[in-house]
Design a protein around this motif. Structure first.
Motif, PDB file in Angstrom:
ATOM      1  N   ALA A 215       6.483  -5.211  -7.468  1.00  0.00           N
ATOM      2  CA  ALA A 215       7.525  -4.194  -7.531  1.00  0.00           C
ATOM      3  C   ALA A 215       8.088  -3.808  -6.174  1.00  0.00           C
ATOM      4  O   ALA A 215       9.277  -3.492  -6.063  1.00  0.00           O
ATOM      5  CB  ALA A 215       6.985  -2.938  -8.234  1.00  0.00           C
ATOM      6  N   PHE A 216       7.264  -3.853  -5.142  1.00  0.00           N
ATOM      7  CA  PHE A 216       7.696  -3.343  -3.834  1.00  0.00           C
ATOM      8  C   PHE A 216       7.474  -4.370  -2.734  1.00  0.00           C
ATOM      9  O   PHE A 216       6.379  -4.932  -2.609  1.00  0.00           O
ATOM     10  CB  PHE A 216       6.938  -2.051  -3.490  1.00  0.00           C
ATOM     11  N   PHE A 217       8.491  -4.541  -1.922  1.00  0.00           N
ATOM     12  CA  PHE A 217       8.401  -5.504  -0.826  1.00  0.00           C
ATOM     13  C   PHE A 217       7.366  -5.075   0.212  1.00  0.00           C
ATOM     14  O   PHE A 217       6.679  -5.914   0.794  1.00  0.00           O
ATOM     15  CB  PHE A 217       9.766  -5.664  -0.153  1.00  0.00           C
ATOM     16  N   PHE A 218       7.231  -3.749   0.461  1.00  0.00           N
ATOM     17  CA  PHE A 218       6.304  -3.315   1.506  1.00  0.00           C
ATOM     18  C   PHE A 218       4.858  -3.644   1.139  1.00  0.00           C
ATOM     19  O   PHE A 218       4.021  -3.878   2.016  1.00  0.00           O
ATOM     20  CB  PHE A 218       6.486  -1.827   1.811  1.00  0.00           C
ATOM     21  N   ILE A 219       4.540  -3.697  -0.170  1.00  0.00           N
ATOM     22  CA  ILE A 219       3.201  -4.112  -0.593  1.00  0.00           C
ATOM     23  C   ILE A 219       3.012  -5.600  -0.312  1.00  0.00           C
ATOM     24  O   ILE A 219       1.953  -6.039   0.152  1.00  0.00           O
ATOM     25  CB  ILE A 219       2.980  -3.816  -2.080  1.00  0.00           C
ATOM     26  N   GLN A 220       4.047  -6.387  -0.577  1.00  0.00           N
ATOM     27  CA  GLN A 220       3.990  -7.812  -0.263  1.00  0.00           C
ATOM     28  C   GLN A 220       3.757  -8.010   1.227  1.00  0.00           C
ATOM     29  O   GLN A 220       2.973  -8.876   1.637  1.00  0.00           O
ATOM     30  CB  GLN A 220       5.284  -8.490  -0.700  1.00  0.00           C
ATOM     31  N   ALA A 221       4.454  -7.204   2.040  1.00  0.00           N
ATOM     32  CA  ALA A 221       4.329  -7.332   3.490  1.00  0.00           C
ATOM     33  C   ALA A 221       2.911  -6.970   3.949  1.00  0.00           C
ATOM     34  O   ALA A 221       2.352  -7.627   4.829  1.00  0.00           O
ATOM     35  CB  ALA A 221       5.354  -6.432   4.177  1.00  0.00           C
ATOM     36  N   ILE A 222       2.332  -5.931   3.330  1.00  0.00           N
ATOM     37  CA  ILE A 222       0.966  -5.524   3.695  1.00  0.00           C
ATOM     38  C   ILE A 222      -0.030  -6.634   3.374  1.00  0.00           C
ATOM     39  O   ILE A 222      -0.881  -7.001   4.198  1.00  0.00           O
ATOM     40  CB  ILE A 222       0.580  -4.224   2.969  1.00  0.00           C
ATOM     41  N   GLY A 230      -2.675 -11.039  10.533  1.00  0.00           N
ATOM     42  CA  GLY A 230      -1.848 -10.184  11.382  1.00  0.00           C
ATOM     43  C   GLY A 230      -0.459 -10.706  11.657  1.00  0.00           C
ATOM     44  O   GLY A 230       0.283 -10.111  12.438  1.00  0.00           O
ATOM     45  N   SER A 231      -0.077 -11.784  11.004  1.00  0.00           N
ATOM     46  CA  SER A 231       1.258 -12.334  11.240  1.00  0.00           C
ATOM     47  C   SER A 231       2.319 -11.469  10.567  1.00  0.00           C
ATOM     48  O   SER A 231       2.129 -10.969   9.460  1.00  0.00           O
ATOM     49  CB  SER A 231       1.345 -13.764  10.693  1.00  0.00           C
ATOM     50  N   THR A 232       3.436 -11.272  11.234  1.00  0.00           N
ATOM     51  CA  THR A 232       4.549 -10.510  10.662  1.00  0.00           C
ATOM     52  C   THR A 232       5.760 -11.400  10.422  1.00  0.00           C
ATOM     53  O   THR A 232       6.835 -10.916  10.064  1.00  0.00           O
ATOM     54  CB  THR A 232       4.954  -9.357  11.600  1.00  0.00           C
ATOM     55  N   THR A 233       5.604 -12.693  10.612  1.00  0.00           N
ATOM     56  CA  THR A 233       6.702 -13.644  10.431  1.00  0.00           C
ATOM     57  C   THR A 233       6.385 -14.576   9.268  1.00  0.00           C
ATOM     58  O   THR A 233       5.349 -15.241   9.263  1.00  0.00           O
ATOM     59  CB  THR A 233       6.925 -14.493  11.702  1.00  0.00           C
TER      60      THR A 233
END
Length: 348
Positions: A215-222, A230-233
């Motif tokens: 449902a949420f992109f920020f959860i996917q990012a976490i 620790g990758s953000t890319t």
């Protein structure tokens, strides 16, 4: 808020629990379509994908193009052609959104149509739609499910904070029922909520948190940040594109791709080939990606292969180049969460 949120989360949970049995029940109900019962298949060669596609189009007389075909490695099973992704952006519910969603089971050796199913009326697809978006448009319906689940997650965390014993004496009443001298039903109800709530809280947290992934992109990012070390890319393979001229594409290009997939993964369960037509949802792919499902019962082991769409030449395997979890050992809690995610999230 707790009661209304709980009711919504209960509906999401019960539909998810029902959907777990989708594959087994659908296999039983569609057995005559899934298996074609063709004899002496070891000495026979399947028809070209394009030939089978033409037979399907003639049989269904559908005005929309076929999206993809799912091809089993076990040739005793039928190929499945899907009319899907013709989505109406103005549709507000499940039935208005999907202009067509059909599956057609085909004998790959003769082209015989074994079964045609309107997936919009399938019980388990309705259950899945309720689970994901309450049968609303998926663009915003996922938030209708996601926001109550997010509230439930915060309530779960706050409940654990309130439950946490302040001293050793208080902890004795947090892990087991001590009702020898308790007669009040309110106290017993309070203990039931406290003690049972504690024991199911860890599982409820994992299920709710991983459900929010959809449902949420920020959860996917976490999750990506944690499991990537620790990758953000995000990995980008858009630079791997079809290079061969379109003139090289012919009616056997998909067959060439299929042969290479089966040579690379002879023990896989199935793979899917996009037939390459334009669709109403205007979905675009930077390259031609073939999804390979390794196991019959789960998606957590899979492969993604990139091919040149015109020549049918093999380019690369995305999965073998992005096994970021194998680069270094994960901390125990991360491994624990990952295992639970794979166990409980693999079916969805």
């Amino acid at each position: 808020m707790g009661l209304s949120t709980g009711l919504i989360v209960f509906l999401i949970s019960i539909t998810g629990a029902i959907y777990v049995f989708q594959e087994e029940i659908t296999h039983y109900l569609r057995m005559d379509a899934i298996y074609h019962y063709e004899e002496n298949i070891a000495s026979k060669k399947p028809l070209s994908v394009k030939v089978l596609e033409q037979k399907v189009d003639v049989f269904t007389n559908e005005k929309y193009p076929i999206h993809w075909v799912t091809i089993p490695i076990d040739k005793s099973r039928s190929y499945i052609f899907y009319y899907y992704y013709e989505r109406n952006p103005d549709g507000w519910n499940f039935y208005d959104e999907y202009l067509v969603y059909k599956s057609v089971y085909v004998n790959p050796f003769t082209g015989e149509i074994r079964g045609v199913y309107d997936e919009t009326t399938d019980f388990f697809n309705i259950i899945k739609s309720i689970h994901f978006s309450f049968m609303l448009n998926t663009e915003w319906g996922t938030y209708v499910c996601g926001i109550p689940t997010l509230i439930f997650l915060f309530m779960l965390i706050s409940g654990i904070i309130l439950w946490w014993p302040k001293n050793k004496k208080a902890s004795k009443q947090r892990f087991a029922f001590r009702w020898e001298n308790v007669k009040s039903w309110k106290r017993k109800n309070y203990d039931l909520h406290n003690i049972l709530g504690f024991y199911v809280s860890s599982l409820a947290f994992v299920v709710a948190f991983t459900g929010l992934f959809y449902a949420f992109f920020f959860i996917q990012a976490i999750l990506y940040f944690v499991f990537s070390g620790g990758s953000t890319t995000y990995p980008d393979f858009s630079h791997i594109q079809t290079q061969a001229p379109i003139e090289m594409r012919n009616e056997h290009t998909l067959d060439k791709i299929a042969q290479q997939v089966e040579a690379l993964y002879p023990d896989a369960f199935q793979y899917s080939l996009d037939l390459g037509y334009d669709h109403l949802d205007d979905h675009k792919h930077p390259n031609y990606d073939v999804f390979v499902k390794q196991l019959s019962y789960s998606y957590h082991v899979n492969h993604s292969l990139i091919f040149d769409e015109n020549s049918g030449s093999y380019c690369t395997n995305i999965r073998t180049k992005t096994k970021i979890l194998a680069k270094k050992p994960l901390p125990p809690i991360t491994t624990y969460i990952l295992v639970l995610f794979l166990v409980f999230g693999a079916k969805f």
